[in-house]
Design a protein around this motif. Structure first.
Motif, PDB file in Angstrom:
ATOM      1  N   ARG A   1       0.871  -1.176   0.000  1.00 30.05           N
ATOM      2  CA  ARG A   1       0.000   0.000   0.000  1.00 30.05           C
ATOM      3  C   ARG A   1       0.905   1.221   0.000  1.00 30.05           C
ATOM      4  NH1 ARG A   1      -4.506   2.365   4.379  1.00 30.05           N
ATOM      5  NH2 ARG A   1      -4.276   4.531   3.678  1.00 30.05           N
ATOM      6  N   PHE A   2       0.723   2.071  -0.996  1.00 26.51           N
ATOM      7  CA  PHE A   2       1.579   3.229  -1.184  1.00 26.51           C
ATOM      8  C   PHE A   2       0.701   4.460  -1.319  1.00 26.51           C
ATOM      9  CE2 PHE A   2       4.431   5.876  -3.936  1.00 26.51           C
ATOM     10  CZ  PHE A   2       5.489   5.980  -3.037  1.00 26.51           C
ATOM     11  N   ASP A   3       0.843   5.428  -0.390  1.00 29.40           N
ATOM     12  CA  ASP A   3       0.006   6.625  -0.354  1.00 29.40           C
ATOM     13  C   ASP A   3       0.810   7.852  -0.785  1.00 29.40           C
ATOM     14  OD1 ASP A   3      -1.965   5.021   0.632  1.00 29.40           O
ATOM     15  OD2 ASP A   3      -1.931   5.836   2.673  1.00 29.40           O
ATOM     16  N   ILE A   4       0.160   8.740  -1.536  1.00 33.05           N
ATOM     17  CA  ILE A   4       0.772  10.007  -1.946  1.00 33.05           C
ATOM     18  C   ILE A   4      -0.205  11.141  -1.635  1.00 33.05           C
ATOM     19  CG2 ILE A   4       1.785  11.343  -3.818  1.00 33.05           C
ATOM     20  CD1 ILE A   4       2.361   8.792  -5.293  1.00 33.05           C
ATOM     21  N   PRO A   5      -0.063  11.821  -0.496  1.00 35.07           N
ATOM     22  CA  PRO A   5      -0.853  13.038  -0.257  1.00 35.07           C
ATOM     23  C   PRO A   5      -0.087  14.268  -0.770  1.00 35.07           C
ATOM     24  CG  PRO A   5       0.214  12.330   1.770  1.00 35.07           C
ATOM     25  CD  PRO A   5       0.650  11.365   0.702  1.00 35.07           C
ATOM     26  N   ILE A   6      -0.756  15.089  -1.576  1.00 38.28           N
ATOM     27  CA  ILE A   6      -0.189  16.346  -2.076  1.00 38.28           C
ATOM     28  C   ILE A   6      -1.121  17.471  -1.641  1.00 38.28           C
ATOM     29  CG2 ILE A   6       0.567  17.650  -4.090  1.00 38.28           C
ATOM     30  CD1 ILE A   6       0.926  15.024  -5.575  1.00 38.28           C
ATOM     31  N   MET A   7      -0.576  18.390  -0.837  1.00 40.21           N
ATOM     32  CA  MET A   7      -1.380  19.487  -0.298  1.00 40.21           C
ATOM     33  C   MET A   7      -0.842  20.820  -0.814  1.00 40.21           C
ATOM     34  SD  MET A   7      -3.340  17.556   1.558  1.00 40.21           S
ATOM     35  CE  MET A   7      -4.279  18.723   2.559  1.00 40.21           C
ATOM     36  N   ASN A   8      -1.748  21.740  -1.067  1.00 33.68           N
ATOM     37  CA  ASN A   8      -1.366  23.075  -1.527  1.00 33.68           C
ATOM     38  C   ASN A   8      -0.801  23.893  -0.374  1.00 33.68           C
ATOM     39  OD1 ASN A   8      -2.333  22.726  -4.240  1.00 33.68           O
ATOM     40  ND2 ASN A   8      -4.420  22.944  -3.436  1.00 33.68           N
ATOM     41  N   GLY A   9       0.366  24.462  -0.566  1.00 32.92           N
ATOM     42  CA  GLY A   9       0.997  25.293   0.458  1.00 32.92           C
ATOM     43  C   GLY A   9       1.716  24.472   1.492  1.00 32.92           C
ATOM     44  N   THR A  10       0.981  24.017   2.495  1.00 31.80           N
ATOM     45  CA  THR A  10       1.522  23.193   3.569  1.00 31.80           C
ATOM     46  C   THR A  10       0.530  22.075   3.868  1.00 31.80           C
ATOM     47  OG1 THR A  10       0.452  24.408   5.373  1.00 31.80           O
ATOM     48  CG2 THR A  10       2.556  25.291   4.561  1.00 31.80           C
ATOM     49  N   GLN A  11       0.830  21.292   4.892  1.00 28.36           N
ATOM     50  CA  GLN A  11      -0.092  20.240   5.316  1.00 28.36           C
ATOM     51  C   GLN A  11      -1.437  20.816   5.752  1.00 28.36           C
ATOM     52  OE1 GLN A  11       1.696  17.230   7.989  1.00 28.36           O
ATOM     53  NE2 GLN A  11       3.654  18.247   7.600  1.00 28.36           N
ATOM     54  N   GLN A  12      -1.459  22.107   6.087  1.00 27.60           N
ATOM     55  CA  GLN A  12      -2.713  22.743   6.518  1.00 27.60           C
ATOM     56  C   GLN A  12      -3.592  23.137   5.334  1.00 27.60           C
ATOM     57  OE1 GLN A  12       0.234  25.465   8.618  1.00 27.60           O
ATOM     58  NE2 GLN A  12      -1.656  25.898   9.724  1.00 27.60           N
ATOM     59  N   GLY A  13      -3.044  23.120   4.110  1.00 26.09           N
ATOM     60  CA  GLY A  13      -3.763  23.629   2.958  1.00 26.09           C
ATOM     61  C   GLY A  13      -4.780  22.654   2.412  1.00 26.09           C
ATOM     62  N   THR A  14      -5.312  22.994   1.250  1.00 20.51           N
ATOM     63  CA  THR A  14      -6.296  22.139   0.594  1.00 20.51           C
ATOM     64  C   THR A  14      -5.597  21.035  -0.179  1.00 20.51           C
ATOM     65  OG1 THR A  14      -6.320  23.649  -1.290  1.00 20.51           O
ATOM     66  CG2 THR A  14      -8.011  23.968   0.411  1.00 20.51           C
ATOM     67  N   VAL A  15      -6.368  20.013  -0.521  1.00 19.52           N
ATOM     68  CA  VAL A  15      -5.811  18.870  -1.243  1.00 19.52           C
ATOM     69  C   VAL A  15      -5.512  19.273  -2.680  1.00 19.52           C
ATOM     70  CG1 VAL A  15      -6.286  16.548  -2.117  1.00 19.52           C
ATOM     71  CG2 VAL A  15      -6.984  17.188   0.214  1.00 19.52           C
ATOM     72  N   GLY A  16      -4.259  19.128  -3.084  1.00 21.67           N
ATOM     73  CA  GLY A  16      -3.910  19.310  -4.480  1.00 21.67           C
ATOM     74  C   GLY A  16      -4.245  18.052  -5.271  1.00 21.67           C
ATOM     75  N   TRP A  17      -3.797  16.930  -4.754  1.00 19.01           N
ATOM     76  CA  TRP A  17      -4.147  15.601  -5.281  1.00 19.01           C
ATOM     77  C   TRP A  17      -3.641  14.599  -4.258  1.00 19.01           C
ATOM     78  CZ3 TRP A  17      -1.912  10.904  -6.330  1.00 19.01           C
ATOM     79  CH2 TRP A  17      -2.673  10.011  -7.099  1.00 19.01           C
ATOM     80  N   GLN A  18      -4.384  13.560  -4.059  1.00 15.40           N
ATOM     81  CA  GLN A  18      -3.848  12.476  -3.247  1.00 15.40           C
ATOM     82  C   GLN A  18      -4.462  11.152  -3.668  1.00 15.40           C
ATOM     83  OE1 GLN A  18      -4.443  12.800   0.994  1.00 15.40           O
ATOM     84  NE2 GLN A  18      -6.404  13.842   0.800  1.00 15.40           N
ATOM     85  N   GLY A  19      -3.611  10.141  -3.601  1.00 18.58           N
ATOM     86  CA  GLY A  19      -4.031   8.821  -4.023  1.00 18.58           C
ATOM     87  C   GLY A  19      -3.469   7.752  -3.121  1.00 18.58           C
ATOM     88  N   SER A  20      -4.093   6.602  -3.183  1.00 18.27           N
ATOM     89  CA  SER A  20      -3.641   5.423  -2.429  1.00 18.27           C
ATOM     90  C   SER A  20      -3.651   4.234  -3.380  1.00 18.27           C
ATOM     91  CB  SER A  20      -4.568   5.162  -1.234  1.00 18.27           C
ATOM     92  OG  SER A  20      -4.124   4.044  -0.487  1.00 18.27           O
ATOM     93  N   PHE A  21      -2.503   3.612  -3.520  1.00 17.36           N
ATOM     94  CA  PHE A  21      -2.337   2.492  -4.437  1.00 17.36           C
ATOM     95  C   PHE A  21      -2.220   1.217  -3.595  1.00 17.36           C
ATOM     96  CE2 PHE A  21      -0.588   6.364  -6.105  1.00 17.36           C
ATOM     97  CZ  PHE A  21      -1.130   6.450  -7.376  1.00 17.36           C
ATOM     98  N   VAL A  22      -3.201   0.358  -3.702  1.00 14.85           N
ATOM     99  CA  VAL A  22      -3.271  -0.836  -2.858  1.00 14.85           C
ATOM    100  C   VAL A  22      -3.194  -2.065  -3.765  1.00 14.85           C
ATOM    101  CG1 VAL A  22      -4.553  -2.059  -1.078  1.00 14.85           C
ATOM    102  CG2 VAL A  22      -4.717   0.442  -1.243  1.00 14.85           C
ATOM    103  N   GLN A  23      -2.107  -2.800  -3.620  1.00 11.52           N
ATOM    104  CA  GLN A  23      -1.941  -4.045  -4.377  1.00 11.52           C
ATOM    105  C   GLN A  23      -1.805  -5.180  -3.355  1.00 11.52           C
ATOM    106  OE1 GLN A  23      -2.120  -3.375  -7.623  1.00 11.52           O
ATOM    107  NE2 GLN A  23      -1.940  -1.189  -7.238  1.00 11.52           N
ATOM    108  N   PRO A  24      -2.892  -5.825  -2.963  1.00 12.10           N
ATOM    109  CA  PRO A  24      -2.811  -6.830  -1.901  1.00 12.10           C
ATOM    110  C   PRO A  24      -2.088  -8.102  -2.317  1.00 12.10           C
ATOM    111  CG  PRO A  24      -5.022  -6.744  -2.810  1.00 12.10           C
ATOM    112  CD  PRO A  24      -4.278  -5.611  -3.425  1.00 12.10           C
TER     113      PRO A  24
END
Length: 814
Positions: free
Chosen positions: A444-467
Motif C-alpha cells: 500500500r503506497f500513499d501520496i498526499p499532495i497538499m497546496n501550500g503546507t499540510q494545513q492547505g487544501t488537497v492538491g491531489w492524493q491517491g492510495s495504491f493498494v496491491q494486496p
C-alpha cells in the motif's frame, strides 16, 4: 516539529549478538580460493595454486561464472571477481560501493523506497524498486536469485567473493539477468576450524560499525558459522529553519485563494490559519542516515566426500532513513546538505532469508546439486518527496507538501533449482537444470499532495493498494562445452523460460470529495471505504503470460597457457508484466555479440582482460509515474523500440614489484535509444500528443541514462614490511565523463558532469593478527548526482553520493 514513528531505541538481538561476539570471538579471513559450490577438491586445488602474497605474481582467482570453479583467466566470460581482501580494502558495505570497481557498472539511489537500482553496460531500470518492475541486472546470493534488495544484497557482510558477470547470463543464471548478474558468495563453515575475527569502526557523522564471525567445529562431519554486522551513521542532511513569513504577507497571499475556494465550495468553507512552524522537522533522525544490522547462521554437514549440505538462515533489519532529494542550487544562506522538511524520514524493514545447497557426487563422472531459497520481507517508510523546493508564502500558497508513504510492503519468494553436471576432465562438459520460482508481493503506497503546507487544501492524493501480485517462473536449461582439443573449446547453451504474472485485487484510489475535510491521507484511513472521500478509478486485476527460448554460442581458444581469446553470441530475456489498470506490457530481449581476451604477462606479474561488445536491445521496458488526461495518476510501463549499445572494457592488474601493486578498470560505452515517447511526473514535460498521458517527450536517439562515454578506476598500493607487521598505504581514484540521469536528457541539471572521486586508505597488519585500517572516501568532497527531477515548480533536485567521509577500523583475527 513533525517526528512520527518515535519510540525507544533498544538494542536489537543482532546488536546484542555483535557485542557478545566482540567480547570474545571473531571471524577468519575468507581466502581467495575456489567457490564453495565447486567442492572440496577444487577448493584445495585453488589454494595450492595461489602464490604467496609477497611473491612477484598476481594471486590466482577462481570464479563460478560457468557454474564450475574455474580460473578467472581461463573463464571465457566478461567477469570481475572481487575477493574478500578486495572488498575490505575498498570498504565495501553495499552494492553502491562495488560499482566503481567494475567497468561499465553504475548504481542509482532511490529516495522514496530507499533502494539502489543497478545499470550495467548502459542498461538498467530506475523503477525496479518495488513489485512493479524487475531489474535487468540480477542479484544472487550463493547462487539464489534475490528479487528485492535485502539482507546480504543490501548490507554486504562476511562474503568470500563477489562476481559481476557482464552480458546476458540467462542460460545458466536465469531470471532477469538479461544484461548481467551479480553473484555474492558468503563464507561457508569449515570442519575442524576455530578461526574467527572481529572488527570495530568509528568515523565522522558518528559512524559506528561492528562486525564479526566465528567458526564452530561440531564434530568431524559438521560445522557451524555465526556472523553478525551492524553499521550506523547520522544523516548527512541537516534541517532548515521553518518559514518566517509575516502575518500580513501570509494574509496577502492566502486571502484571495481562500475567497476562491469558499465561492466554489460554500458547503465546506476554509478560514485563514497562520503557518504552523511545528509541522516542519527540526530534530530527530536526519535523512541519508544508516542504521542496519544483520546476522547469519550457517551449517555444513559433510558425512562423506560425496555428500555435502550447506544451509544458512539470515536476518536483516533496517532502521535508517531514505536519501533526500536536495536542491541542486542551494537557497541563499542555506547549506547545500540541508533541506526544508515537513515530513520526518522513516524506514522500518525486516527480512528473513533461508538458503540451502545440497551437493552429491553420484560417481566419478556425474554430480547433482539441489539449490533452494526462501525469503520473507516486510517494510514501511515515509519520505519527503517535495524536498522543500519552494518556501510556502502562507498555509495555502507558495509551496507544495508531498509525502511518499509506503504504509506497508511485504513479499515472499522461494525458488528450487536442480542441476546435474559432468565432472572431471572430459571431451564434453555438460550441465542440465530445472528451475522454479514464485513471488507473492503486496503493497500500500500513499501520496498526499497538499497546496501550500499540510494545513492547505488537497492538491491531489491517491492510495495504491496491491494486496496480491504473484510471479511464477519455471525453466529448463542446459549447456555443453566440446573440448575439441587442449586449446579449442566450443560451447552451446539453451534455456526455455515460462513466466506468469498476476495482479489480484489491486486498486488505485483517488481523493475526489472537496466537501470533506482537507486533510492528508493517513494509514488509519481506508481508501476503499466510500466515506473516506476516495474513489477507485483503476482496478489492476489481470494476468500476463509469456515464454522465451534464449541461448548461447561461444568459442574460446587458448593461444598458450597465458593467453586466451573468445567470441560469443548470447541472448537475454526479461518477462513483461502488468501495469496500472491491469494493462500488459511486453517482454524485452537483448542479443549480445562479444569478443574478448584474457592474458597474463611477465611471469604472472601482469594480468589484462579485455572485452568488446555490441548489444541489440529490443522492447526496453520504460516505467515512470505519470498523470492521465483526467487528472488521475499511475505507474505506466511502455516498451521502447529498444536501444543500440556497444562498448569496450578492460581490466589490468599488475605487481610492479613484490611490494607495489596497481589496478586499472576502464570502459567506453555508447548507448542510444531507439524510438520512445516517454512521460514522467518527475519532470516538467510538454503536453503529450500521444493519447493516454498528459505530458511526454520524444526521446528517440537520446543517450541512455547512467552510461558515461568513458569511466576508469585506478588503484595503487605499496607494502612496507616492518619488524612487527606490514603497513599498506592505498590510493584509489575514479574518473568518468558526463552522464545523463534520465532518458529525457534535459540539460545540465539532468546530468552529472565529468568528475573525479578519490579514496585513501592506510592499513597496518601486525604479526600478532590484529590490524588497524584508516580511510578517507571522496577526498575532494565532490557532489556527485545519481538521479534528478524538476517536477516541483521547475526547481531542480537531485540525489547525491555521500560527502567526504573518514574513519578507522580496528580488528583482530585468531
Amino acid at each position: 516539529m513533525n517526528v512520527p514513528h518515535s519510540g525507544k531505541r533498544l538494542l536489537s538481538p543482532i546488536q546484542m549478538a555483535i557485542l557478545a561476539l566482540v567480547a570474545g570471538t571473531n571471524v577468519a579471513y575468507a581466502t581467495e580460493a575456489a567457490d564453495a559450490q565447486a567442492g572440496a577438491a577444487e577448493q584445495a586445488q585453488a589454494q595450492a595454486q595461489a602464490p604467496a602474497a609477497d611473491s612477484g605474481k598476481m594471486t590466482e582467482v577462481y570464479v563460478t561464472a560457468t557454474k564450475r570453479s574455474t580460473s578467472l583467466q581461463k573463464t571465457p566470460v566478461a567477469v570481475t571477481a572481487l575477493n574478500s581482501a578486495a572488498l575490505d580494502d575498498n570498504h565495501v558495505q553495499t552494492l553502491q560501493d562495488v560499482v566503481n570497481l567494475v567497468p561499465g557498472f553504475a548504481a542509482t539511489s532511490q529516495g522514496d523506497h530507499g533502494v539502489t537500482t543497478l545499470t550495467l553496460r548502459g542498461i538498467g531500470n530506475d523503477s525496479a524498486k518495488t513489485e512493479y518492475a524487475d531489474p535487468e541486472v540480477a542479484s544472487f546470493v550463493d547462487g539464489i536469485y534475490s528479487p528485492r534488495p535485502e539482507g546480504a544484497t543490501a548490507l554486504l557482510f562476511d562474503l568470500e567473493a563477489i562476481e559481476v558477470l557482464r552480458g546476458p547470463q540467462g542460460t545458466l543464471w536465469g531470471r532477469n539477468s538479461s544484461v548481467g548478474a551479480v553473484n555474492m558468495q558468503t563464507v561457508k563453515p569449515e570442519i575442524g576450524s576455530n578461526a574467527g575475527n572481529f572488527e570495530l569502526g568509528y568515523g565522522n557523522y558518528n559512524r559506528l560499525g561492528a562486525r564479526g564471525a566465528f567458526n564452530i567445529p561440531i564434530n568431524d562431519t559438521m560445522a557451524m558459522r555465526v556472523s553478525v554486522v551492524h553499521e550506523q551513521h547520522d544523516g548527512y542532511v541537516d534541517y532548515q529553519a521553518a518559514p518566517n513569513v509575516s502575518l500580513a504577507a501570509q494574509h496577502a497571499a492566502a486571502d484571495p485563494e481562500i475567497a476562491k475556494w469558499n465561492a466554489a465550495h460554500p458547503g465546506n468553507p476554509i478560514a485563514f490559519q497562520p503557518i504552523n512552524t511545528n509541522l516542519f522537522v527540526r530534530n530527530g533522525a536526519k535523512y541519508n542516515a544508516q542504521d542496519q544490522s544483520a546476522a547469519r547462521v550457517s551449517f555444513l554437514w559433510q558425512p562423506s566426500t560425496q555428500l555435502k549440505w550447506n544451509v544458512s538462515f539470515e536476518h536483516y533489519i533496517d532502521r535508517g532513513t531514505p536519501n533526500m532529494n536536495l536542491l541542486q542550487v542551494a537557497r541563499p544562506g542555506e547549506d547545500f546538505w540541508s533541506t526544508l522538511a515537513d515530513t520526518a524520514p522513516y524506514i522500518h524493514r525486516d527480512a528473513n532469508s533461508f538458503r540451502s545447497r545440497l551437493d552429491y557426487q553420484i560417481n566419478n563422472d556425474v554430480a547433482l546439486a539441489y539449490i533452494a531459497g526462501y525469503s520473507h520481507f516486510t517494510g514501511s517508510s515515509t519520505f519527503d518527496q517535495d524536498g522543500g523546493t519552494v518556501v510556502p508564502t502562507s498555509f495555502l500558497t507558495g509551496g507544495s507538501h508531498q509525502e511518499d508513504n509506503t504504509v506497508w510492503s511485504k513479499y515472499k519468494n522461494y525458488s528450487h533449482e536442480l542441476e546435474i553436471q559432468s565432472t572431471g576432465k572430459r571431451d564434453v562438459d555438460w550441465l542440465l537444470g530445472l528451475y522454479y520460482a514464485n513471488e507473492d508481493n503486496g503493497i500500500r503506497f500513499d501520496i498526499p499532495i497538499m497546496n501550500g503546507t499540510q494545513q492547505g487544501t488537497v492538491g491531489w492524493q491517491g492510495s495504491f493498494v496491491q494486496p496480491k501480485e504473484t510471479v511464477d517462473s519455471s525453466a529448463v536449461f542446459g549447456q555443453a562445452t566440446w573440448n575439441v582439443s587442449e586449446s579449442l573449446h566450443l560451447t552451446g547453451g539453451l534455456r526455455y523460460t515460462s513466466d506468469k504474472r498476476s495482479n489480484i485485487g489491486g486498486t488505485n484510489n483517488q481523493y475526489t470529495n472537496p466537501d470533506l475535510p482537507q486533510l492528508p491521507i493517513s494509514p488509519s484511513i481506508d481508501p476503499l471505504n466510500p466515506a473516506s472521500g476516495f474513489v477507485t478509478y483503476q482496478r489492476n486485476d489481470g494476468e500476463f503470460k509469456d515464454h522465451k527460448l534464449t541461448g548461447l554460442v561461444r568459442v574460446n581458444y587458448d593461444i598458450d597457457k597465458n593467453n586466451m581469446v573468445y567470441a560469443s553470441v548470447s541472448t537475454g530475456y526479461k518477462s513483461g508484466g502488468l501495469q496500472d489498470g491491469g494493462q500488459p506490457y511486453g517482454s524485452e530481449t537483448l542479443t549480445n555479440y562479444e569478443v574478448g581476451s584474457k592474458s597474463t604477462f611477465l611471469g604472472g606479474a601482469l594480468r589484462m582482460n579485455n572485452a568488446a561488445y555490441f548489444e541489440k536491445f529490443k522492447d526496453f521496458q520504460f516505467s515512470a509515474p505519470v498523470t492521465y488526461p483526467d487528472g488521475s495518476r499511475g505507474l505506466a510501463t511502455s516498451n521502447a523500440e529498444g536501444a543500440n549499445i556497444w562498448g569496450i572494457e578492460t581490466e589490468i592488474a599488475a605487481k610492479l614489484t613484490k611490494v607495489d601493486r596497481v589496478q586499472l578498470t576502464a570502459a567506453y560505452t555508447h548507448a542510444t535509444l531507439k524510438h520512445l515517447i516517454g512521460g514522467s511526473n518527475d519532470y516538467q514535460l510538454p503536453a503529450c500528443p500521444v493519447p493516454g498521458i498528459s505530458t511526454c517527450l520524444d526521446v528517440t536517439g537520446n543517450t541512455m541514462p547512467h552510461s558515461p562515454k568513458f569511466s576508469a578506476q585506478l588503484m595503487y598500493q605499496h607494502t612496507f614490511h616492518l619488524a612487527d607487521g606490514t603497513l599498506i598505504p592505498r590510493i584509489s581514484t575514479h574518473y568518468e565523463t558526463a552522464s545523463w540521469l534520465s532518458v529525457f536528457n534535459l540539460g545540465d541539471q539532468d546530468r552529472q558532469k565529468a568528475y573525479n572521486r578519490t579514496d585513501l586508505g592506510l592499513r597496518y597488519d601486525a604479526n600478532s593478527k590484529w590490524y588497524f585500517d584508516a580511510f578517507v572516501r571522496n577526498v575532494e568532497d565532490g557532489k556527485v548526482k545519481t538521479s534528478a527531477m524538476n517536477s516541483f515548480n521547475g526547481v531542480w533536485q537531485a540525489q547525491y553520493l555521500p560527502p567526504r567521509t573518514f574513519g578507522i577500523n580496528v580488528g583482530r583475527s585468531f
